[in-house]
Design a protein around this motif. Structure first.
Motif, mmCIF file in Angstrom:
data_model
loop_
_atom_site.group_PDB
_atom_site.id
_atom_site.type_symbol
_atom_site.label_atom_id
_atom_site.label_comp_id
_atom_site.label_asym_id
_atom_site.label_seq_id
_atom_site.Cartn_x
_atom_site.Cartn_y
_atom_site.Cartn_z
ATOM 1 N N GLN A 131 20.014 3.035 -10.394
ATOM 2 C CA GLN A 131 18.872 3.637 -9.721
ATOM 3 C C GLN A 131 17.963 2.562 -9.132
ATOM 4 O OE1 GLN A 131 18.189 6.926 -9.163
ATOM 5 N NE2 GLN A 131 20.223 7.312 -9.995
ATOM 6 N N LEU A 132 17.459 2.845 -7.935
ATOM 7 C CA LEU A 132 16.533 1.932 -7.272
ATOM 8 C C LEU A 132 15.219 2.661 -7.043
ATOM 9 C CD1 LEU A 132 16.689 -0.992 -6.103
ATOM 10 C CD2 LEU A 132 17.042 0.058 -3.876
ATOM 11 N N ASP A 133 14.136 2.117 -7.563
ATOM 12 C CA ASP A 133 12.814 2.720 -7.393
ATOM 13 C C ASP A 133 12.238 2.261 -6.057
ATOM 14 O OD1 ASP A 133 10.079 3.379 -7.453
ATOM 15 O OD2 ASP A 133 10.041 3.309 -9.638
ATOM 16 N N GLY A 134 12.241 3.168 -5.065
ATOM 17 C CA GLY A 134 11.796 2.811 -3.722
ATOM 18 C C GLY A 134 10.356 2.342 -3.670
ATOM 19 N N ASP A 135 9.469 3.020 -4.392
ATOM 20 C CA ASP A 135 8.055 2.642 -4.367
ATOM 21 C C ASP A 135 7.836 1.275 -5.021
ATOM 22 O OD1 ASP A 135 6.950 5.030 -3.118
ATOM 23 O OD2 ASP A 135 7.560 6.066 -4.928
ATOM 24 N N ALA A 180 0.827 -1.206 0.000
ATOM 25 C CA ALA A 180 0.000 0.000 0.000
ATOM 26 C C ALA A 180 0.864 1.259 0.000
ATOM 27 C CB ALA A 180 -0.936 -0.003 1.202
ATOM 28 N N LEU A 181 1.918 1.259 0.801
ATOM 29 C CA LEU A 181 2.820 2.413 0.838
ATOM 30 C C LEU A 181 3.463 2.649 -0.521
ATOM 31 C CD1 LEU A 181 4.622 1.949 4.281
ATOM 32 C CD2 LEU A 181 2.961 3.693 3.683
ATOM 33 N N GLY A 182 3.779 1.560 -1.212
ATOM 34 C CA GLY A 182 4.366 1.692 -2.542
ATOM 35 C C GLY A 182 3.376 2.188 -3.571
ATOM 36 N N PHE A 183 2.149 1.666 -3.543
ATOM 37 C CA PHE A 183 1.136 2.046 -4.526
ATOM 38 C C PHE A 183 0.753 3.516 -4.395
ATOM 39 C CE2 PHE A 183 -0.059 -2.501 -5.349
ATOM 40 C CZ PHE A 183 0.091 -2.438 -6.727
ATOM 41 N N VAL A 184 0.591 3.987 -3.154
ATOM 42 C CA VAL A 184 0.187 5.384 -2.961
ATOM 43 C C VAL A 184 1.401 6.305 -2.819
ATOM 44 C CG1 VAL A 184 -2.019 4.751 -1.943
ATOM 45 C CG2 VAL A 184 -0.071 5.099 -0.448
ATOM 46 N N ARG A 185 2.596 5.739 -3.048
ATOM 47 C CA ARG A 185 3.844 6.508 -3.089
ATOM 48 C C ARG A 185 4.113 7.263 -1.791
ATOM 49 N NH1 ARG A 185 5.487 6.230 -8.284
ATOM 50 N NH2 ARG A 185 7.002 7.902 -8.109
ATOM 51 N N LEU A 186 3.972 6.518 -0.689
ATOM 52 C CA LEU A 186 4.245 7.096 0.626
ATOM 53 C C LEU A 186 5.504 6.492 1.240
ATOM 54 C CD1 LEU A 186 0.660 7.256 2.206
ATOM 55 C CD2 LEU A 186 2.037 9.161 1.388
ATOM 56 N N GLY A 187 6.403 6.085 0.385
ATOM 57 C CA GLY A 187 7.631 5.455 0.869
ATOM 58 C C GLY A 187 8.480 6.358 1.734
ATOM 59 N N PHE A 188 8.311 7.666 1.575
ATOM 60 C CA PHE A 188 9.109 8.603 2.370
ATOM 61 C C PHE A 188 8.827 8.480 3.862
ATOM 62 C CE2 PHE A 188 5.274 10.885 1.067
ATOM 63 C CZ PHE A 188 4.807 11.392 2.264
ATOM 64 N N LEU A 189 7.723 7.803 4.232
ATOM 65 C CA LEU A 189 7.391 7.670 5.648
ATOM 66 C C LEU A 189 8.456 6.898 6.427
ATOM 67 C CD1 LEU A 189 3.540 6.961 5.550
ATOM 68 C CD2 LEU A 189 4.689 9.074 6.217
ATOM 69 N N ILE A 190 9.119 5.937 5.746
ATOM 70 C CA ILE A 190 10.131 5.159 6.463
ATOM 71 C C ILE A 190 11.354 6.011 6.790
ATOM 72 C CG2 ILE A 190 9.407 2.982 5.425
ATOM 73 C CD1 ILE A 190 11.838 3.136 3.609
ATOM 74 N N LEU A 215 11.893 0.302 19.521
ATOM 75 C CA LEU A 215 11.452 0.862 18.238
ATOM 76 C C LEU A 215 10.627 2.123 18.468
ATOM 77 C CD1 LEU A 215 11.251 0.520 15.163
ATOM 78 C CD2 LEU A 215 9.220 -0.881 15.536
ATOM 79 N N LEU A 216 9.756 2.094 19.467
ATOM 80 C CA LEU A 216 8.941 3.263 19.796
ATOM 81 C C LEU A 216 9.817 4.436 20.223
ATOM 82 C CD1 LEU A 216 6.083 4.448 20.218
ATOM 83 C CD2 LEU A 216 6.151 3.542 22.551
ATOM 84 N N VAL A 217 10.840 4.153 21.028
ATOM 85 C CA VAL A 217 11.770 5.205 21.457
ATOM 86 C C VAL A 217 12.490 5.793 20.248
ATOM 87 C CG1 VAL A 217 13.905 5.654 22.734
ATOM 88 C CG2 VAL A 217 12.097 4.298 23.779
ATOM 89 N N ALA A 218 12.929 4.905 19.325
ATOM 90 C CA ALA A 218 13.648 5.367 18.130
ATOM 91 C C ALA A 218 12.783 6.294 17.293
ATOM 92 C CB ALA A 218 14.090 4.161 17.299
ATOM 93 N N VAL A 219 11.533 5.891 17.064
ATOM 94 C CA VAL A 219 10.619 6.715 16.268
ATOM 95 C C VAL A 219 10.309 8.025 16.996
ATOM 96 C CG1 VAL A 219 8.302 6.848 15.286
ATOM 97 C CG2 VAL A 219 9.602 4.739 15.082
#
Length: 637
Positions: A350-354, A171-181, A469-473
């Motif tokens: 080049q690597l396509d993240g999405d 879903a993140l790839g389809f809607v191009r929200l990869g920048f969230l990571i 993980l929660l602390v890191a975020v």
């Protein structure tokens, strides 16, 4: 200073052409989600060509497959066989980290790599179970069901979580929200991975020492209490001997491979399989399992059975699976993205993240239906894959076929494999996740980043993987908020003999212009920081006025704001600028704006701020602003 008294040399700030609301919205949407213009190749193409391009986009193998040759195949076969020798013993060990039976680790290195080989765009990533995700998944699943007494429910939830991990990734790839990571900073990832490595290594003390009763908690205090509580009757010396001997062998193999990477890269890759063969043979001929040495026992023979009926798409199972799957999927995605970018940069492609997210998501969704748990790119295997000379994702296919052969024929041979050797393999593998050099560099460069790194590290080590993980975020987001709400401002001075104005702290030789205060704002001005920007500018003015009174210098008549770094401004920011202008008027100080960008100047015009301060107070550069505001003063500098 050069002669600048001729006001005719002063250039005017340009205004962008006005655009409609629809045009602005469309342009903003495109810049945010479609900056790479993915539909460009499809323009003015016939339907058949568009279909072919679409298939190549979804399945990159159709693109590079046209130029595939025997030379590339040889490289992929060598790389695939090499990573297969590494992945088989690792898969059995990582399955135990996830509290799954050993065959599920092998299942997860059979189907997912085949899917990724067709859909993935990275040539170097080796797909399979990884230590951090296995531990995270196991820790999250066992909070819901006991992996021993509720085995069926545990497995069902594992496959459900894997399915939703894949859905999240795709879903993140389809809607191009990869920048969230990217919200998980590099420093936080370094700390999280290091903490996870320590936690995983400590968890392996159960198999390494032959302890039967061991804590289910992952924090260092609980683990060490469990270890030392079993010292009198729980430790098995034969198990310790096997574990220690082969751990030393594995570490020596890694050292040799690191010293001579080009010639002996295969040594650390094949060392785990050699260790398993030797340890299994030793236990079998000595029957050490009769003397307390714990062994793998039976591994189910045959390829992946269907697990579609285990996945739950509604009810409490689905809710739990979704929550666990999102967390595990995001961590897996972060690891795969970091690995993919690293090797793409090394080979200059080049690597396509999405596209990668869609591939990984599809892989995990289909994997969940074939008895696999969450898989992603493995750094250790990918490094070996790269060093072995892989050319394409066919190396994953070769590895997958070797795993299939193992499942069909060789699994009975692992029956007498001691758990101690699996623990040794995992310990030697995860030590590479502790990046001391990166942590030291973070300490030298950015102390706040180092706090994020250590916060994530100690969060994992002293509490749990999910808390870490929660602390890191949280720390990563806190840093973003701090930078957004507390932007930097700088006092500018003139470099002698030029019209260049720079930060007086960075350039001590820069001369302050008498009667003029030049301040630069190093951030966009939004509702979250607008008041702080205004207060900081007024603070600069107050400090300057106090110094002038103390030294009997001319008062400040002009305040110039350099807006070169200001990429945007919202209504709150404009309101703060109006309040600043009002405060300056009360002090009889004139306000000038230098070099506003197209977006900023358009919004200032629409808000009638330019009309408020006067068109003549808008300048292209700070140098021209000083000339325009105080020509007599500037000529004397």
């Amino acid at each position: 200073m050069a002669d600048r008294s001729d006001s005719s040399c002063v250039h005017k700030v340009g205004f962008p052409p006005r655009r409609s609301l629809a045009t602005d919205f469309t342009r903003g949407l495109k810049e945010t989600f479609f900056a790479d213009d993915p539909l460009r190749p499809y323009k003015d193409q016939p339907r058949s060509k568009q279909l072919a391009l679409g298939l190549r986009f979804l399945f990159p193998a159709l693109e590079w497959g046209r130029d595939y040759n025997l030379s590339r195949l040889k490289g992929d076969i060598v790389a695939g066989l090499t990573i297969a020798s590494l992945c088989i013993p690792q898969d059995i060990g990582y399955a135990k980290l996830a509290n799954m039976d050993p065959q599920y680790g092998l299942y997860s290195s059979f189907v997912p790599p085949l899917i990724y080989a067709a859909m993935g765009s990275s040539r170097d990533i080796a797909i399979g179970p990884v230590a951090v995700v296995s531990l995270l998944l196991g820790a999250l699943l066992q909070t819901e069901f006991d992996p021993v007494t509720q085995k069926e429910e545990y497995r069902r939830l594992a496959f459900t979580a894997t399915f939703f991990a894949g859905v999240t990734q795709a879903a993140l790839g389809f809607v191009r929200l990869g920048f969230l990571i990217d919200f998980l900073s590099h420093a936080a990832i370094v700390g999280f991975m290091g903490g996870a490595a320590i936690t995983i290594a400590l968890q392996q003390l159960k198999g390494f020492l032959g302890i039967k009763k061991f804590t289910k908690n992952t924090d260092v205090v609980s683990v060490m209490r469990s270890v030392w509580g079993s010292v009198e009757h729980g430790w098995n010396w034969q198990t310790m001997l096997i574990g220690s001997a082969f751990l030393a062998f594995l570490l020596a193999a890694k050292y040799i491979g690191k010293k001579k990477q080009q010639q002996l890269f295969w040594v650390p890759a094949i060392a785990p399989l050699i260790s398993v063969i030797l340890a299994t043979f030793s236990v079998y001929i000595t029957r050490a399992d009769k003397h307390g040495v714990q062994i793998v026992k039976k591994i189910e023979k045959g390829i992946n059975p269907s697990s579609v009926d285990h996945i739950r798409f509604a009810g409490s199972f689905a809710a739990k699976g979704f929550r666990i799957g999102v967390v595990a999927g995001m961590v897996a995605l972060t690891e795969a993205a970091a690995i993919g970018r690293t090797f793409a940069a090394m080979k200059d492609y080049q690597l396509d993240g999405d596209k990668e997210m869609v591939a990984l998501g599809t892989m995990n969704m289909l994997g969940s239906m074939t008895s696999c748990y969450v898989t992603t790119g493995s750094f250790s295997r990918s490094a070996v894959n790269y060093m072995a000379g892989c050319e394409t994702t066919v190396s994953n296919v070769v590895m997958s076929l070797v795993v299939m052969l193992t499942l069909l024929v060789l699994t009975p041979l692992f029956e007498y494999t001691p758990n101690a050797i699996l623990s040794s393999i995992i310990i030697s593998a995860v030590l590479a996740l502790i990046d001391y050099e990166a942590a030291h560099l973070i300490w030298k460069v950015d102390r706040f980043d180092f706090m994020a790194c250590m916060g994530a590290f100690f969060g994992v080590v002293f509490t749990s993987v999910e808390i870490g993980l929660l602390v890191a975020v949280s720390i990563s987001l806190a840093k973003i908020l701090l930078q957004v709400t507390r932007p930097r401002t700088a006092l500018l001075g003139n470099l002698p003999g030029t019209m260049i104005y720079r930060n007086v702290e960075q350039y001590p030789e820069a001369i302050r212009v008498p009667g003029v205060l030049v301040v630069r704002v190093d951030s966009a001005i939004y509702f979250s920081n607008s008041n702080d920007v205004k207060e900081r500018i007024l603070r600069w003015l107050r400090d300057e006025e106090e110094q002038q009174k103390a030294n009997d210098l001319p008062r400040v008549d002009f305040l110039i704001i350099d807006m070169s770094p200001v990429t945007d401004v919202d209504t709150s920011g404009i309101h703060a600028l109006k309040e600043l202008h009002k405060s300056l008027q009360n002090r009889e100080v004139q306000l000038g704006i230098a070099n506003p960008g197209a977006v900023v100047v358009e919004k200032l015009r629409l808000a009638e701020f330019i009309e408020l301060i006067g068109q003549e107070k808008l300048f292209l550069t700070v140098g021209e602003a000083v000339i325009g505001c105080a020509p007599k003063v500037s000529d004397d500098v």
